[in-house]
Scaffold this active site. Sequence first.
Site, short mmCIF file in Angstrom:
data_model
loop_
_atom_site.label_atom_id
_atom_site.label_comp_id
_atom_site.label_asym_id
_atom_site.label_seq_id
_atom_site.Cartn_x
_atom_site.Cartn_y
_atom_site.Cartn_z
N ASN A 7 0.88 -1.18 0.00
CA ASN A 7 0.00 0.00 0.00
C ASN A 7 0.91 1.23 0.00
O ASN A 7 1.44 1.62 1.05
CB ASN A 7 -0.89 -0.03 1.25
CG ASN A 7 -1.81 1.16 1.33
OD1 ASN A 7 -1.78 2.06 0.48
ND2 ASN A 7 -2.63 1.20 2.37
N ARG A 94 -2.69 -2.06 -3.33
CA ARG A 94 -3.89 -1.26 -3.09
C ARG A 94 -3.84 -0.07 -4.04
O ARG A 94 -2.86 0.68 -4.06
CB ARG A 94 -3.92 -0.74 -1.66
CG ARG A 94 -5.10 0.15 -1.42
CD ARG A 94 -4.92 1.01 -0.21
NE ARG A 94 -6.12 1.82 -0.03
CZ ARG A 94 -6.12 2.96 0.62
NH1 ARG A 94 -5.03 3.44 1.16
NH2 ARG A 94 -7.23 3.66 0.74
N HIS A 183 -13.01 3.07 0.55
CA HIS A 183 -12.98 2.08 1.64
C HIS A 183 -13.65 0.77 1.19
O HIS A 183 -14.11 -0.01 2.04
CB HIS A 183 -13.74 2.56 2.90
CG HIS A 183 -13.09 3.68 3.63
ND1 HIS A 183 -13.82 4.68 4.25
CD2 HIS A 183 -11.80 3.97 3.87
CE1 HIS A 183 -13.01 5.53 4.83
NE2 HIS A 183 -11.76 5.14 4.61
N LEU A 212 -15.42 3.81 10.55
CA LEU A 212 -15.13 5.07 11.22
C LEU A 212 -13.66 5.15 11.62
O LEU A 212 -13.27 4.80 12.73
CB LEU A 212 -16.02 5.22 12.48
CG LEU A 212 -17.54 5.14 12.24
CD1 LEU A 212 -18.29 5.25 13.56
CD2 LEU A 212 -18.00 6.21 11.26
N GLY A 215 -10.79 8.68 8.04
CA GLY A 215 -11.82 8.85 7.02
C GLY A 215 -13.01 8.00 7.44
O GLY A 215 -12.83 6.95 8.05
N ARG A 244 -12.02 16.19 7.52
CA ARG A 244 -12.77 16.47 6.28
C ARG A 244 -14.20 16.89 6.60
O ARG A 244 -14.82 16.31 7.51
CB ARG A 244 -12.79 15.23 5.39
CG ARG A 244 -11.44 14.92 4.78
CD ARG A 244 -11.47 13.64 3.97
NE ARG A 244 -10.44 12.72 4.42
CZ ARG A 244 -10.39 11.43 4.13
NH1 ARG A 244 -11.32 10.90 3.36
NH2 ARG A 244 -9.43 10.68 4.58
N GLU A 336 -14.34 0.21 15.97
CA GLU A 336 -13.88 -0.97 16.71
C GLU A 336 -13.63 -0.68 18.18
O GLU A 336 -13.72 -1.58 19.02
CB GLU A 336 -12.57 -1.50 16.08
CG GLU A 336 -12.77 -2.09 14.70
CD GLU A 336 -11.46 -2.34 13.97
OE1 GLU A 336 -10.42 -2.55 14.62
OE2 GLU A 336 -11.47 -2.31 12.73
N GLU A 387 -8.04 -4.82 5.66
CA GLU A 387 -8.02 -4.54 4.23
C GLU A 387 -6.89 -5.30 3.52
O GLU A 387 -7.04 -5.73 2.38
CB GLU A 387 -7.87 -3.02 4.01
CG GLU A 387 -9.15 -2.28 4.38
CD GLU A 387 -8.95 -0.80 4.65
OE1 GLU A 387 -8.46 -0.46 5.75
OE2 GLU A 387 -9.27 0.01 3.78
P1 ADP Z 1 -7.12 5.44 9.63
O1 ADP Z 1 -8.35 5.79 8.88
O2 ADP Z 1 -6.03 6.45 9.46
O3 ADP Z 1 -6.66 4.01 9.46
P2 ADP Z 1 -7.99 4.59 12.26
O4 ADP Z 1 -8.83 3.49 11.72
O5 ADP Z 1 -6.84 4.24 13.11
O6 ADP Z 1 -7.54 5.62 11.16
O7 ADP Z 1 -8.98 5.52 13.13
C1 ADP Z 1 -8.58 6.69 13.73
C2 ADP Z 1 -9.68 7.17 14.66
O8 ADP Z 1 -10.02 6.09 15.52
C3 ADP Z 1 -9.27 8.33 15.55
O9 ADP Z 1 -10.35 9.23 15.71
C4 ADP Z 1 -8.96 7.64 16.85
O10 ADP Z 1 -9.21 8.47 17.93
C5 ADP Z 1 -9.92 6.49 16.86
N1 ADP Z 1 -9.39 5.40 17.68
C6 ADP Z 1 -8.38 4.59 17.39
N2 ADP Z 1 -8.13 3.74 18.43
C7 ADP Z 1 -9.01 4.05 19.37
C8 ADP Z 1 -9.28 3.55 20.68
N3 ADP Z 1 -8.56 2.55 21.20
N4 ADP Z 1 -10.29 4.12 21.38
C9 ADP Z 1 -11.02 5.12 20.86
N5 ADP Z 1 -10.80 5.64 19.61
C10 ADP Z 1 -9.82 5.11 18.90
#
Ligand code: ADP
Length: 400
Positions: A7, A94, A183, A212, A215, A244, A336, A387
Amino acid sequence: MKILVINAGSSSLKYQLFNMDNTSVMAGGIIERIGESQGCLTHNIFIQGFEKKIVREQEIKNHKLGMPLAVNLIIDSKTGVIDDIKQIDAIGHRVVQGGETFGSAVLIDDKVKQAIQDNIPLAPLHNPANLVGIQVAEGLFPNIPNIAVFDTEFHQTMQPKAFLYALPYEYYTKFKVRRYGFHGTSHKYVSKKAATIMGKDINKINLITIHLGNGCSICAIEKGECKDTSMGMTPLAGVMMGTRSGDIDPAIIGYLLEQTGMTIQELDIVLNKKSGLKGICGLNDMRDIHEASAKGETKALLAVEMFCFQIKKYIGAYAAVLGHVDALVFTAGMGENDPIIRAKICEDLSILGIQIDPEKNREKSSGPFYLHSRDSRMQVWVIPTNEELQIAREVVQVLK
Ligand code: ADP
Protein backbone atom coordinates in the site's frame (compact mmCIF):
# COMPACT_ATOMS: atom_id res chain seq x y z
CA MET A 1 0.85 -19.53 -1.25
CA LYS A 2 2.77 -16.36 -0.23
CA ILE A 3 1.28 -13.00 -1.13
CA LEU A 4 2.96 -9.65 -0.54
CA VAL A 5 0.52 -6.76 -0.15
CA ILE A 6 1.79 -3.25 -0.85
CA ASN A 7 0.00 0.00 0.00
CA ALA A 8 2.11 2.87 -1.31
CA GLY A 9 1.36 6.44 -0.21
CA SER A 10 3.10 9.61 -1.28
CA SER A 11 5.65 9.51 1.57
CA SER A 12 5.07 6.07 3.06
CA LEU A 13 4.74 2.44 2.03
CA LYS A 14 3.01 -0.28 4.04
CA TYR A 15 3.61 -3.95 3.27
CA GLN A 16 2.52 -7.33 4.61
CA LEU A 17 3.61 -10.79 3.60
CA PHE A 18 0.77 -13.32 3.98
CA ASN A 19 0.96 -17.07 4.09
CA MET A 20 -2.42 -17.75 2.48
CA ASP A 21 -2.26 -21.47 3.35
CA ASN A 22 -3.36 -20.44 6.85
CA THR A 23 -4.09 -16.71 6.21
CA SER A 24 -1.40 -15.63 8.67
CA VAL A 25 0.89 -12.61 8.41
CA MET A 26 4.55 -13.67 8.28
CA ALA A 27 6.07 -10.21 8.29
CA GLY A 28 5.00 -6.67 7.63
CA GLY A 29 5.78 -3.09 8.32
CA ILE A 30 5.81 0.49 7.24
CA ILE A 31 8.37 2.74 5.62
CA GLU A 32 7.65 6.32 6.67
CA ARG A 33 8.89 9.82 5.92
CA ILE A 34 10.19 8.79 2.50
CA GLY A 35 12.02 11.73 0.92
CA GLU A 36 12.76 13.43 4.25
CA SER A 37 16.21 13.63 5.86
CA GLN A 38 15.25 11.10 8.55
CA GLY A 39 13.13 8.24 7.26
CA CYS A 40 11.99 5.26 9.30
CA LEU A 41 11.40 1.59 8.60
CA THR A 42 9.43 -0.38 11.18
CA HIS A 43 9.45 -4.08 10.39
CA ASN A 44 7.59 -6.77 12.31
CA ILE A 45 8.25 -10.48 12.09
CA PHE A 46 5.66 -13.05 13.14
CA ILE A 47 6.80 -16.64 13.42
CA GLN A 48 4.77 -19.27 15.27
CA GLY A 49 3.34 -16.90 17.87
CA PHE A 50 6.70 -15.16 18.22
CA GLU A 51 6.79 -11.45 17.33
CA LYS A 52 9.83 -9.26 16.79
CA LYS A 53 10.06 -5.59 15.85
CA ILE A 54 12.97 -3.99 14.03
CA VAL A 55 13.22 -0.21 13.66
CA ARG A 56 15.71 1.40 11.26
CA GLU A 57 16.04 5.16 11.16
CA GLN A 58 17.91 6.50 8.16
CA GLU A 59 17.44 8.69 5.15
CA ILE A 60 15.15 6.95 2.64
CA LYS A 61 15.31 9.04 -0.50
CA ASN A 62 12.50 7.39 -2.43
CA HIS A 63 10.23 4.34 -2.60
CA LYS A 64 12.68 2.57 -4.91
CA LEU A 65 15.38 2.75 -2.23
CA GLY A 66 12.98 2.09 0.64
CA MET A 67 11.34 -1.16 -0.47
CA PRO A 68 14.61 -3.14 -0.75
CA LEU A 69 15.31 -2.39 2.94
CA ALA A 70 12.11 -4.23 3.83
CA VAL A 71 12.70 -7.01 1.31
CA ASN A 72 16.19 -7.64 2.70
CA LEU A 73 14.72 -8.13 6.17
CA ILE A 74 12.10 -10.51 4.75
CA ILE A 75 14.79 -12.77 3.24
CA ASP A 76 17.71 -12.06 5.63
CA SER A 77 19.29 -15.20 7.16
CA LYS A 78 18.58 -13.93 10.71
CA THR A 79 15.34 -11.98 10.39
CA GLY A 80 13.91 -13.56 7.28
CA VAL A 81 10.68 -15.52 7.00
CA ILE A 82 11.41 -16.85 3.52
CA ASP A 83 14.71 -17.78 1.84
CA ASP A 84 14.23 -16.18 -1.53
CA ILE A 85 11.94 -13.60 -3.08
CA LYS A 86 11.04 -16.23 -5.67
CA GLN A 87 8.94 -17.87 -2.94
CA ILE A 88 6.51 -14.94 -3.20
CA ASP A 89 3.71 -16.04 -5.54
CA ALA A 90 2.23 -12.63 -6.27
CA ILE A 91 2.10 -9.04 -5.15
CA GLY A 92 -1.17 -7.26 -4.41
CA HIS A 93 -1.31 -3.48 -4.71
CA ARG A 94 -3.89 -1.26 -3.09
CA VAL A 95 -4.97 1.25 -5.73
CA VAL A 96 -7.37 3.95 -4.59
CA GLN A 97 -9.20 4.97 -7.75
CA GLY A 98 -10.13 2.46 -10.41
CA GLY A 99 -12.84 4.65 -11.93
CA GLU A 100 -15.42 2.75 -13.95
CA THR A 101 -12.71 0.65 -15.55
CA PHE A 102 -12.32 -1.82 -12.70
CA GLY A 103 -15.10 -3.68 -10.88
CA SER A 104 -12.72 -6.32 -9.56
CA ALA A 105 -9.04 -7.01 -8.91
CA VAL A 106 -6.93 -7.35 -12.03
CA LEU A 107 -3.54 -8.64 -13.19
CA ILE A 108 -1.40 -5.57 -13.90
CA ASP A 109 -0.13 -5.07 -17.45
CA ASP A 110 0.64 -1.94 -19.46
CA LYS A 111 -3.04 -1.33 -20.19
CA VAL A 112 -3.96 -1.51 -16.50
CA LYS A 113 -1.12 0.86 -15.60
CA GLN A 114 -2.35 3.26 -18.27
CA ALA A 115 -5.89 3.10 -16.85
CA ILE A 116 -4.58 3.85 -13.33
CA GLN A 117 -2.64 6.74 -14.87
CA ASP A 118 -5.77 7.97 -16.67
CA ASN A 119 -7.63 8.03 -13.37
CA ILE A 120 -5.04 10.30 -11.70
CA PRO A 121 -7.21 13.44 -12.10
CA LEU A 122 -9.84 11.68 -9.95
CA ALA A 123 -7.31 10.78 -7.21
CA PRO A 124 -4.35 13.13 -7.62
CA LEU A 125 -2.83 12.32 -4.22
CA HIS A 126 -3.21 8.55 -4.28
CA ASN A 127 -3.00 7.03 -7.77
CA PRO A 128 0.48 8.44 -8.57
CA ALA A 129 1.86 6.93 -5.33
CA ASN A 130 0.12 3.61 -6.07
CA LEU A 131 1.74 3.58 -9.52
CA VAL A 132 5.16 4.16 -7.94
CA GLY A 133 4.52 1.15 -5.67
CA ILE A 134 3.75 -0.97 -8.75
CA GLN A 135 6.87 0.21 -10.59
CA VAL A 136 9.09 -0.50 -7.57
CA ALA A 137 7.63 -4.01 -7.21
CA GLU A 138 8.06 -4.74 -10.92
CA GLY A 139 11.73 -3.78 -10.63
CA LEU A 140 12.36 -5.73 -7.44
CA PHE A 141 10.38 -8.88 -8.23
CA PRO A 142 10.77 -9.65 -11.91
CA ASN A 143 8.47 -12.41 -13.20
CA ILE A 144 6.22 -12.30 -10.12
CA PRO A 145 2.66 -11.24 -11.03
CA ASN A 146 1.41 -7.88 -9.74
CA ILE A 147 -2.29 -7.50 -9.08
CA ALA A 148 -4.21 -4.29 -8.46
CA VAL A 149 -7.07 -4.20 -5.95
CA PHE A 150 -9.11 -1.00 -6.07
CA ASP A 151 -10.78 0.87 -3.20
CA THR A 152 -13.57 1.75 -5.59
CA GLU A 153 -14.25 -1.70 -7.10
CA PHE A 154 -16.75 -2.87 -4.46
CA HIS A 155 -18.96 0.14 -5.17
CA GLN A 156 -19.18 -0.47 -8.92
CA THR A 157 -22.46 -2.35 -8.34
CA MET A 158 -24.26 0.94 -7.57
CA GLN A 159 -26.96 1.81 -10.07
CA PRO A 160 -27.00 5.16 -11.92
CA LYS A 161 -29.78 6.43 -9.63
CA ALA A 162 -27.31 6.07 -6.75
CA PHE A 163 -24.05 7.10 -8.38
CA LEU A 164 -25.10 10.04 -10.56
CA TYR A 165 -25.13 13.62 -9.35
CA ALA A 166 -27.95 15.84 -10.55
CA LEU A 167 -25.63 17.89 -12.75
CA PRO A 168 -25.72 18.26 -16.55
CA TYR A 169 -25.44 14.66 -17.76
CA GLU A 170 -22.44 15.38 -19.97
CA TYR A 171 -20.32 16.14 -16.87
CA TYR A 172 -20.60 12.41 -16.19
CA THR A 173 -19.80 11.29 -19.73
CA LYS A 174 -17.11 13.93 -20.45
CA PHE A 175 -15.48 14.43 -17.06
CA LYS A 176 -16.36 11.18 -15.20
CA VAL A 177 -18.15 13.13 -12.48
CA ARG A 178 -20.06 10.56 -10.42
CA ARG A 179 -20.04 8.87 -7.03
CA TYR A 180 -17.29 6.23 -6.84
CA GLY A 181 -17.14 5.52 -3.10
CA PHE A 182 -14.04 4.45 -1.17
CA HIS A 183 -12.98 2.08 1.64
CA GLY A 184 -14.46 -0.65 -0.60
CA THR A 185 -11.95 -3.28 0.53
CA SER A 186 -12.94 -2.66 4.14
CA HIS A 187 -16.69 -2.72 3.50
CA LYS A 188 -16.30 -5.92 1.51
CA TYR A 189 -14.14 -7.62 4.15
CA VAL A 190 -16.37 -6.79 7.13
CA SER A 191 -19.59 -7.60 5.28
CA LYS A 192 -18.30 -11.07 4.36
CA LYS A 193 -16.98 -11.63 7.86
CA ALA A 194 -20.29 -10.49 9.37
CA ALA A 195 -22.21 -12.98 7.25
CA THR A 196 -19.87 -15.79 8.29
CA ILE A 197 -20.12 -14.95 11.98
CA MET A 198 -23.89 -14.56 11.82
CA GLY A 199 -24.04 -17.97 10.17
CA LYS A 200 -25.83 -16.52 7.14
CA ASP A 201 -25.32 -16.59 3.41
CA ILE A 202 -24.05 -13.14 2.34
CA ASN A 203 -26.35 -13.41 -0.71
CA LYS A 204 -29.37 -13.53 1.56
CA ILE A 205 -28.76 -10.67 3.98
CA ASN A 206 -28.65 -6.86 3.94
CA LEU A 207 -26.10 -4.92 5.96
CA ILE A 208 -25.17 -1.34 6.77
CA THR A 209 -21.40 -1.19 7.29
CA ILE A 210 -19.98 1.83 9.12
CA HIS A 211 -16.24 2.46 8.69
CA LEU A 212 -15.13 5.07 11.22
CA GLY A 213 -11.41 5.81 10.97
CA ASN A 214 -9.77 9.12 10.18
CA GLY A 215 -11.82 8.85 7.02
CA CYS A 216 -15.40 7.71 7.57
CA SER A 217 -17.82 6.05 5.19
CA ILE A 218 -21.04 4.12 5.34
CA CYS A 219 -22.28 1.52 2.90
CA ALA A 220 -25.69 0.01 2.18
CA ILE A 221 -25.06 -3.60 1.15
CA GLU A 222 -27.81 -5.73 -0.37
CA LYS A 223 -27.04 -9.44 -0.67
CA GLY A 224 -23.29 -8.76 -0.73
CA GLU A 225 -23.48 -5.92 -3.26
CA CYS A 226 -23.03 -2.21 -2.63
CA LYS A 227 -26.26 -0.31 -3.28
CA ASP A 228 -25.14 3.06 -2.03
CA THR A 229 -22.26 4.59 -0.12
CA SER A 230 -21.60 7.90 1.58
CA MET A 231 -18.31 8.94 -0.02
CA GLY A 232 -18.63 10.45 -3.46
CA MET A 233 -16.47 11.32 -6.41
CA THR A 234 -13.77 11.88 -3.79
CA PRO A 235 -13.32 10.77 -0.18
CA LEU A 236 -14.34 14.27 0.97
CA ALA A 237 -18.05 13.49 0.76
CA GLY A 238 -20.50 11.93 3.20
CA VAL A 239 -20.33 12.28 6.96
CA MET A 240 -17.95 14.69 8.69
CA MET A 241 -14.59 13.07 9.44
CA GLY A 242 -11.41 13.77 11.43
CA THR A 243 -10.42 16.75 9.31
CA ARG A 244 -12.77 16.47 6.28
CA SER A 245 -16.02 18.38 6.07
CA GLY A 246 -18.18 15.65 4.55
CA ASP A 247 -21.24 16.93 2.67
CA ILE A 248 -21.87 20.65 2.66
CA ASP A 249 -24.21 22.81 0.63
CA PRO A 250 -22.27 23.22 -2.66
CA ALA A 251 -23.19 26.91 -2.78
CA ILE A 252 -21.02 27.48 0.32
CA ILE A 253 -17.93 27.06 -1.88
CA GLY A 254 -18.63 30.08 -4.10
CA TYR A 255 -19.90 32.10 -1.16
CA LEU A 256 -16.72 31.48 0.87
CA LEU A 257 -14.45 32.16 -2.08
CA GLU A 258 -16.11 35.56 -2.40
CA GLN A 259 -16.26 36.34 1.30
CA THR A 260 -12.73 35.26 2.26
CA GLY A 261 -10.71 35.90 -0.88
CA MET A 262 -9.23 32.39 -0.54
CA THR A 263 -8.10 30.62 -3.68
CA ILE A 264 -9.87 27.41 -4.63
CA GLN A 265 -6.71 25.49 -3.60
CA GLU A 266 -6.74 27.13 -0.17
CA LEU A 267 -10.40 26.32 0.29
CA ASP A 268 -9.71 22.75 -0.78
CA ILE A 269 -7.15 22.50 2.04
CA VAL A 270 -9.70 23.89 4.51
CA LEU A 271 -12.30 21.33 3.43
CA ASN A 272 -9.87 18.39 3.55
CA LYS A 273 -7.57 19.25 6.44
CA LYS A 274 -9.16 21.88 8.65
CA SER A 275 -12.81 20.86 8.79
CA GLY A 276 -14.75 17.92 10.24
CA LEU A 277 -14.19 17.24 13.95
CA LYS A 278 -11.09 19.44 13.85
CA GLY A 279 -12.96 22.34 12.31
CA ILE A 280 -15.58 22.26 15.04
CA CYS A 281 -13.45 21.70 18.15
CA GLY A 282 -9.80 21.99 17.09
CA LEU A 283 -9.11 18.27 17.63
CA ASN A 284 -9.38 15.42 15.15
CA ASP A 285 -8.49 12.37 17.25
CA MET A 286 -11.63 11.08 18.96
CA ARG A 287 -9.68 10.01 22.06
CA ASP A 288 -8.56 13.64 22.57
CA ILE A 289 -12.09 14.84 21.88
CA HIS A 290 -13.47 12.56 24.60
CA GLU A 291 -10.87 13.91 27.02
CA ALA A 292 -11.86 17.46 26.20
CA SER A 293 -15.56 16.54 26.48
CA ALA A 294 -14.95 15.06 29.93
CA LYS A 295 -13.58 18.45 30.97
CA GLY A 296 -16.82 20.00 29.75
CA GLU A 297 -15.41 21.68 26.64
CA THR A 298 -18.55 22.60 24.76
CA LYS A 299 -17.12 22.49 21.26
CA ALA A 300 -15.77 18.98 21.84
CA LEU A 301 -19.21 17.90 23.07
CA LEU A 302 -20.78 19.55 20.01
CA ALA A 303 -18.35 17.81 17.63
CA VAL A 304 -19.35 14.41 19.04
CA GLU A 305 -23.06 15.27 18.83
CA MET A 306 -22.74 16.40 15.20
CA PHE A 307 -20.68 13.38 14.20
CA CYS A 308 -23.09 10.82 15.65
CA PHE A 309 -26.15 12.72 14.36
CA GLN A 310 -24.82 12.65 10.80
CA ILE A 311 -24.07 8.91 10.96
CA LYS A 312 -27.49 8.22 12.46
CA LYS A 313 -29.11 9.97 9.49
CA TYR A 314 -27.27 7.67 7.07
CA ILE A 315 -28.46 4.62 8.98
CA GLY A 316 -32.05 5.82 8.57
CA ALA A 317 -31.52 6.61 4.90
CA TYR A 318 -29.85 3.27 4.16
CA ALA A 319 -32.53 1.35 6.05
CA ALA A 320 -34.98 2.97 3.63
CA VAL A 321 -32.76 2.13 0.65
CA LEU A 322 -32.42 -1.52 1.70
CA GLY A 323 -35.97 -2.04 2.96
CA HIS A 324 -34.79 -4.65 5.42
CA VAL A 325 -31.53 -4.63 7.39
CA ASP A 326 -30.15 -7.71 9.12
CA ALA A 327 -27.23 -6.01 10.85
CA LEU A 328 -25.24 -2.85 11.43
CA VAL A 329 -21.50 -3.44 11.36
CA PHE A 330 -19.06 -1.02 12.99
CA THR A 331 -15.40 -1.09 11.96
CA ALA A 332 -12.05 0.84 11.86
CA GLY A 333 -10.49 2.95 14.67
CA MET A 334 -13.62 4.43 16.26
CA GLY A 335 -16.02 1.72 15.08
CA GLU A 336 -13.88 -0.97 16.71
CA ASN A 337 -12.75 0.85 19.85
CA ASP A 338 -15.16 3.57 20.84
CA PRO A 339 -18.22 2.52 22.88
CA ILE A 340 -19.26 6.15 23.45
CA ILE A 341 -19.58 6.82 19.72
CA ARG A 342 -21.32 3.47 19.04
CA ALA A 343 -23.82 4.06 21.83
CA LYS A 344 -24.61 7.60 20.72
CA ILE A 345 -25.12 6.53 17.11
CA CYS A 346 -27.44 3.70 18.13
CA GLU A 347 -29.45 5.59 20.75
CA ASP A 348 -33.11 6.25 19.95
CA LEU A 349 -33.01 3.96 16.92
CA SER A 350 -35.67 1.63 18.26
CA ILE A 351 -37.81 2.75 15.30
CA LEU A 352 -35.43 0.56 13.24
CA GLY A 353 -35.45 -2.20 15.84
CA ILE A 354 -31.97 -1.35 17.12
CA GLN A 355 -31.38 -1.96 20.82
CA ILE A 356 -27.86 -2.26 22.13
CA ASP A 357 -26.74 -3.79 25.39
CA PRO A 358 -24.55 -1.18 27.19
CA GLU A 359 -22.44 -3.86 28.83
CA LYS A 360 -21.73 -5.73 25.60
CA ASN A 361 -20.97 -2.39 23.93
CA ARG A 362 -18.19 -1.78 26.45
CA GLU A 363 -16.52 -5.09 25.61
CA LYS A 364 -12.87 -4.79 24.62
CA SER A 365 -11.87 -7.40 22.11
CA SER A 366 -9.41 -7.75 19.28
CA GLY A 367 -11.90 -9.96 17.47
CA PRO A 368 -15.50 -9.52 16.35
CA PHE A 369 -18.28 -9.18 18.93
CA TYR A 370 -21.97 -8.23 18.93
CA LEU A 371 -23.60 -5.52 21.02
CA HIS A 372 -27.29 -5.91 20.29
CA SER A 373 -29.52 -6.78 23.20
CA ARG A 374 -31.71 -9.86 23.31
CA ASP A 375 -34.82 -8.01 22.13
CA SER A 376 -33.10 -6.05 19.35
CA ARG A 377 -34.69 -6.79 15.96
CA MET A 378 -31.51 -5.75 14.13
CA GLN A 379 -28.14 -7.23 15.01
CA VAL A 380 -25.26 -4.84 15.73
CA TRP A 381 -21.66 -6.03 15.36
CA VAL A 382 -18.13 -4.78 15.79
CA ILE A 383 -15.90 -6.43 13.18
CA PRO A 384 -12.22 -5.41 13.02
CA THR A 385 -11.38 -4.61 9.43
CA ASN A 386 -8.45 -6.19 7.59
CA GLU A 387 -8.02 -4.54 4.23
CA GLU A 388 -4.64 -6.18 3.61
CA LEU A 389 -6.05 -9.67 4.08
CA GLN A 390 -8.93 -8.81 1.74
CA ILE A 391 -6.40 -7.66 -0.87
CA ALA A 392 -4.39 -10.88 -0.44
CA ARG A 393 -7.61 -12.92 -0.87
CA GLU A 394 -8.48 -11.10 -4.07
CA VAL A 395 -4.96 -11.70 -5.37
CA VAL A 396 -5.43 -15.43 -4.79
CA GLN A 397 -8.74 -15.26 -6.70
CA VAL A 398 -7.07 -13.56 -9.66
CA LEU A 399 -4.26 -16.13 -9.69
CA LYS A 400 -6.84 -18.91 -9.78
P1 ADP B 1 -7.12 5.44 9.63
O1 ADP B 1 -8.35 5.79 8.88
O2 ADP B 1 -6.03 6.45 9.46
O3 ADP B 1 -6.66 4.01 9.46
P2 ADP B 1 -7.99 4.59 12.26
O4 ADP B 1 -8.83 3.49 11.72
O5 ADP B 1 -6.84 4.24 13.11
O6 ADP B 1 -7.54 5.62 11.16
O7 ADP B 1 -8.98 5.52 13.13
C1 ADP B 1 -8.58 6.69 13.73
C2 ADP B 1 -9.68 7.17 14.66
O8 ADP B 1 -10.02 6.09 15.52
C3 ADP B 1 -9.27 8.33 15.55
O9 ADP B 1 -10.35 9.23 15.71
C4 ADP B 1 -8.96 7.64 16.85
O10 ADP B 1 -9.21 8.47 17.93
C5 ADP B 1 -9.92 6.49 16.86
N1 ADP B 1 -9.39 5.40 17.68
C6 ADP B 1 -8.38 4.59 17.39
N2 ADP B 1 -8.13 3.74 18.43
C7 ADP B 1 -9.01 4.05 19.37
C8 ADP B 1 -9.28 3.55 20.68
N3 ADP B 1 -8.56 2.55 21.20
N4 ADP B 1 -10.29 4.12 21.38
C9 ADP B 1 -11.02 5.12 20.86
N5 ADP B 1 -10.80 5.64 19.61
C10 ADP B 1 -9.82 5.11 18.90
